[in-house]
Structures are given as C-alpha cells and as structure tokens.
Design a protein around this motif. Structure first.
Motif, PDB file in Angstrom:
ATOM      1  N   ALA A  24      92.302  70.551  66.501  1.00  0.00           N
ATOM      2  CA  ALA A  24      91.903  69.232  65.999  1.00  0.00           C
ATOM      3  C   ALA A  24      92.645  68.103  66.724  1.00  0.00           C
ATOM      4  N   GLY A  26      93.929  66.267  69.607  1.00  0.00           N
ATOM      5  CA  GLY A  26      93.686  66.295  71.050  1.00  0.00           C
ATOM      6  C   GLY A  26      93.496  64.890  71.586  1.00  0.00           C
ATOM      7  N   LEU A  27      92.771  64.794  72.686  1.00  0.00           N
ATOM      8  CA  LEU A  27      92.526  63.480  73.268  1.00  0.00           C
ATOM      9  C   LEU A  27      91.908  62.544  72.237  1.00  0.00           C
ATOM     10  N   GLY A  28      91.099  63.124  71.367  1.00  0.00           N
ATOM     11  CA  GLY A  28      90.428  62.344  70.329  1.00  0.00           C
ATOM     12  C   GLY A  28      91.419  61.566  69.478  1.00  0.00           C
ATOM     13  N   ASN A  29      92.530  62.187  69.131  1.00  0.00           N
ATOM     14  CA  ASN A  29      93.492  61.531  68.239  1.00  0.00           C
ATOM     15  C   ASN A  29      94.353  60.514  68.956  1.00  0.00           C
ATOM     16  N   TYR A 105      85.718  67.738  79.140  1.00  0.00           N
ATOM     17  CA  TYR A 105      87.053  67.644  78.520  1.00  0.00           C
ATOM     18  C   TYR A 105      88.095  68.128  79.537  1.00  0.00           C
ATOM     19  N   PHE A 222      84.482  64.583  65.712  1.00  0.00           N
ATOM     20  CA  PHE A 222      85.086  65.040  66.958  1.00  0.00           C
ATOM     21  C   PHE A 222      86.561  65.339  66.741  1.00  0.00           C
ATOM     22  N   SER A 223      87.220  64.425  66.033  1.00  0.00           N
ATOM     23  CA  SER A 223      88.649  64.568  65.833  1.00  0.00           C
ATOM     24  C   SER A 223      88.992  65.835  65.054  1.00  0.00           C
ATOM     25  N   SER A 225      87.333  68.521  65.166  1.00  0.00           N
ATOM     26  CA  SER A 225      86.752  69.676  65.868  1.00  0.00           C
ATOM     27  C   SER A 225      85.596  70.298  65.098  1.00  0.00           C
ATOM     28  N   LEU A 228      81.072  72.150  66.578  1.00  0.00           N
ATOM     29  CA  LEU A 228      81.012  72.951  67.801  1.00  0.00           C
ATOM     30  C   LEU A 228      81.357  74.413  67.528  1.00  0.00           C
TER      31      LEU A 228
HETATM   32  N1  PHE Z   1      89.349  67.595  68.154  1.00  0.00           N
HETATM   33  C1  PHE Z   1      89.600  67.533  69.555  1.00  0.00           C
HETATM   34  C2  PHE Z   1      90.210  66.197  69.907  1.00  0.00           C
HETATM   35  O1  PHE Z   1      90.456  65.395  69.052  1.00  0.00           O
HETATM   36  C3  PHE Z   1      88.376  67.768  70.394  1.00  0.00           C
HETATM   37  C4  PHE Z   1      87.543  68.924  69.953  1.00  0.00           C
HETATM   38  C5  PHE Z   1      86.279  68.707  69.475  1.00  0.00           C
HETATM   39  C6  PHE Z   1      88.041  70.210  70.012  1.00  0.00           C
HETATM   40  C7  PHE Z   1      85.505  69.757  69.035  1.00  0.00           C
HETATM   41  C8  PHE Z   1      87.280  71.264  69.578  1.00  0.00           C
HETATM   42  C9  PHE Z   1      86.003  71.033  69.099  1.00  0.00           C
HETATM   43  O2  PHE Z   1      90.432  65.919  71.035  1.00  0.00           O
END
Ligand code: PHE
Length: 508
Positions: A24, A26-29, A105, A222-223, A225, A228
C-alpha cells in the motif's frame, strides 16, 4: 480443513501486515498524494479523502483480502469460486491492467534510481533539478535501471512469501524511519508549519466540486493497492484462522497515516521555501520536492539522496505486490512453477517498461517538446489508473455483494474477527459503494466527452484532457485507448476460457 498442498503461508501475522502495508505505501503515498491534494485545493481534499477511506477504502480492503483468505486463491480463481466466470473475467481484466501499471511503475522507479545516483554523485543541483531530470529522461541510464529494478523484483519474488517477507521486514521499517526524519526536518524549517495549515484547514466550498471527489476516490483506491488483485493474492497466503477484518483495517490505517505524514513533510517544505507546488505527480516527485530539499540549510545532498532512496524502497515493496498478483493467478490457474509464471510476466513487463523509458524526444515546432515515453505513460495511466481501478471496484462490489452474497462473506470473516462486521457492512458493499463509484465514473466520462454541468461543478475536459505535444502524432491518444481496451478485454476473455482449474484436484 487441510491447507491446499504446496501453497505457501506467511511466516507470521507481522510478515503479512508488513507485506500488505509495503504494498500500500508507495509512490502513491509519498508524492501522488501531495500533488493531488494540491491540485484539488488543499483543505478541500481531505474531507472527501476521509470519506473515501471509511466508505470505500476500508470496506473494499476487507472484501479483497476476505475473498483471498477464505478461498485461498489469487484473484481470478477466488472470483471464479465465488461468482463464476463473470467474476473470473473481471479479475483477469484487472490483472492485465496490473501488468500495464507494473510496466510504468517500474519505469518511474528507474527514473528514481537514476536521480538517486545523480544526488549521490553530487550532480543533482548543478544546473537546477528540472534540467537534471530533463537530462535523465533524455539519457539511456534509466534503460539500465529498468533491468536492475525488474531484476530486484525477481529476486524478492523468487521464493514467494519467504523472500517477500524477508524484503519487507527490512524495507518497511526503514521507510518509516526515513519519512519521520524528513517530516521532522520539514516541520522545523522556518514557516514550515504554514504548509500544515494549508493542507488541513477545511475548505468546504471545494467539496461541492465533483472532480475533487473523483480525485480523492481514485487516489484512495490506488494508495490502498485495491482493484489490481494484489491484496487478494497476498491474503491467499494467510492461514484459515487469520483475522482479515482487523488486519485490513490496520493496513488501511497505517497506509493513510504514512500518507498524512508525507503530506506534512512535503507541504511544510514547500511553504518554507515559497515553492509553487505542482499538480503533476511527475513534477512534484522529480522536480519540486528535490528542489525544496536543495534549499535545506545543511546536508541538502544527503537529504535528496535519502528522499530518492525512500521512494525507491517504498516503490519496490509496492511493485513486488503488483507483480505477485498475476504470478499467483497464473500459478493457480495453470499449475505452473513460480519460476515459469514469473518469467512470463517479466518478459512482457520488461518490454513495456523499456518502451516507457526510451530516450526518444517528441518534437513540437522543430524543438524537443517531451519524451515519447512520458507521453505514452500519461496516456496509459489515464486509462489503466484513472478508470480500471474504479471499474474493478464497482463490478467487484456488485458481484461479491449480490451474486456471492455479502452476508455469506461477512459470516465467514466474522468467525475469526475480533471486531465483527455488522449488517451495515452489507449495505455498504451492496448499495452505497456501487452507487458512489458509479456516480464518480459517470462524471468522469461526461467530463471526458467535454460535457459541463455548472450546477454540479462538472467541467468538461475533452478526450484525455486534450493536451500533450503530439505534433504530427495526433492519432496517439486514440491509438493508445484502442490498444488498452482491445488488448485487456481480449486478453481477459482468452485467459478466462483457456485452461481449467482441474489440476487443483480434490481441494477445489
Ligand atoms: N499502493 C501503491 C502506491 O501507493 C501502488 C499500488 C497500487 C500497488 C495497486 C499495488 C497495487 O504506490
């Protein structure tokens, strides 16, 4: 009931929680949140953001983990067992999108790696960070990093839960430590606290704007996860007695705390140095934040290298989960060895990442306008990120809610749950979540078709926002849309129809 033979299991509850929170966070946060919060008006953003966490995020986290844990299968197989072929088709469609997202990514991480090297060698600030990033995009070093980062992912995934667990036990605590260092540095800068007020002074006018809700919902998915199949794959390695309700809530909470702290670090720095935030996630990650770090009174290069290293490890613990999701699915369906499934996903993935990383520049009026890779990345991201996650969430909620029956899942999860789920959970998954996501998607589509409804704060944007330096390549947005839709739908159809789960034998 016996565990399916040969399926690996997390070594400990901590291992699972670290792996899921590593996915969870990752780049998103770290950077997308800041860029989105700025784009959608700072204090206007976090009201829809928290609504999205409780109404959508935590419940869907529990659903996605729940089907993985109760079925002990990755996403397509778990959906097949609960909701039949329709569900399996949806799951394969989402996994094909996961592969697309993994491709870019990892290209993003290749740029992060290259920028980290520039920071370590002291060249980051020579001509300004913007110029450095431009030269990185135009060089072939990121191409090497694409191989390095896919290679690292292969190592971390080579022995399934064992190697994933070993990786996250080091990286996840480390990224908390680095983030806390950055936030302390940010908040103790002159005027640093002003950024905090900007981010957290509620702005109730902005929440009337539909695009703010749309932004907050996509960011939340997205954040966390979701959409997917990653949380389903990870939870499929949990023992039968695991408490998914508590774990899912905990992972969601940790993810959003990290995001909150990252927002504080970034906005305190921007305000302290009066830097203009960027609404573009790339601009924010690769230019604005590193430029801010360059203004630190001491040890700027050290902090810049630290920032890129933080992005790298946070991104790696996410990318392994994006890749594990299709790998686990292929193994469940076709009975393949891990190495075979991993090799197939990697060959396709590396090829895609390379396309996004190629240093080919597009020309506009005879001058270099933008790298082709970034333009393709933007176009793919628009569909694979902007639409697919929410579409998957919507259909998944309807299928699990109505076809499988949410009360059945609720009863299964409550058997092991410390905090049991009440009937409200069913109402959320069956009705509220589908309605809310449908409205958000409908608004998105209307805007895409350039339709404006002023009373609702809806502003038309046109197909793919209609910008992009596609001089002489005007067919590109349409082409990418066609490739994305045609490829993922056809691929999902084939993957659903071919093969069977026969090899699962008596356990099925
Ligand atoms: N959650 C991850 C992020 O914040 C991205 C991600 C999305 C990973 C979906 C896995 C599945 O960067």
């Amino acid at each position: 009931m016996a565990e399916p033979a040969g399926r690996s299991v997390w070594g400990s509850k901590l291992g699972f929680v670290l792996a899921a929170s590593g996915s969870a966070i990752g780049l998103g946060n770290i950077v997308f949140f800041g860029a989105n919060a700025y784009r959608f008006g700072g204090g206007a953003f976090y009201v829809p953001y928290f609504a999205a966490l409780f109404v959508l995020g935590i419940p869907m986290m529990i659903v996605e983990m729940g089907i993985g844990q109760t079925q002990r299968r990755a996403f397509p197989s778990a959906m097949n067992r609960t909701t039949g072929q329709k569900g399996e088709f949806l799951a394969w469609w989402s996994l094909l999108n996961a592969i697309v997202i993994a491709m870019y990514y990892i290209t993003l991480l290749a740029w992060v790696g290259t920028m980290m090297v520039r920071a370590i060698t002291g060249a980051l600030y020579d001509d300004g960070v913007g110029a450095t990033f431009g030269s990185v995009l135009g060089s072939s070093v990121p191409v090497i990093f694409v191989f390095v980062i896919w290679g690292l992912n292969a190592v971390f995934l080579s022995r399934g839960t064992k190697t994933i667990e070993a990786t996250v036990k080091v990286f996840v605590p480390l990224m908390w430590v680095f983030m806390i260092l950055l936030v302390i540095r940010g908040l103790t800068l002159d005027n640093g606290l002003q950024g905090v007020w900007y981010l957290f002074t509620p702005n109730f006018k902005g929440i009337q704007d539909a695009s703010v809700w749309q932004g907050a919902f996509s960011q939340m998915f997205f954040s966390l996860s979701l959409g997917l199949g990653t949380m389903t794959a990870y939870a499929s390695y949990l023992p039968r007695k695991a408490d998914v309700v508590t774990n899912g809530g905990m992972v969601s909470f940790m993810n959003c705390s990290f995001e909150f702290i990252a927002g504080l670090a970034i906005f305190s720095m921007l305000f302290s140095f009066s830097l203009q935030p960027s609404s573009s996630t790339l601009g924010m990650s690769f230019v604005v934040v590193p430029t801010g770090i360059g203004e630190f009174p001491a040890a700027a290069t050290f902090f810049a290298a630290l920032f890129f290293f933080l992005l790298l490890i946070a991104g790696l613990t996410s990318s392994i989960s994006i890749i594990e999701s299709p790998v686990a699915a292929l193994r469940d369906k076709f009975g393949w060895a891990r190495s075979k499934a991993l090799a197939l996903v990697m060959v396709i993935g590396v090829a895609g990442s390379l396309v996004f990383a190629l240093p080919i520049m597009l020309q506009q009026d005879g001058k270099d306008a933008a790298p082709l890779g970034i333009s393709l990345l933007d176009l793919m991201d628009h569909w694979a990120f902007g639409y697919s996650l929410l579409i998957v969430g919507l259909v998944e909620a309807i299928l699990i809610g109505h076809v499988y029956g949410i009360d059945k899942l609720r009863a299964e999860l409550n058997e092991n749950a410390r905090f049991t789920l009440g009937p409200w959970f069913g109402v959320l998954v069956k009705w509220i979540i589908p309605v809310v996501i449908s409205v958000v998607l409908l608004f998105n589509v209307l805007a895409e078709l350039d339709i404006s409804i002023e009373a609702l704060g809806l502003a038309g944007r046109g197909f793919y926002e209609g910008d992009g330096p596609f001089d002489g390549l005007d067919f590109l947005p349409g082409l990418i849309f066609g490739v994305w839709l045609g490829g993922t739908v056809l691929g999902a159809f084939l993957l659903t129809r071919i093969g069977s789960y026969d090899h699962e034998g008596g356990d099925a």
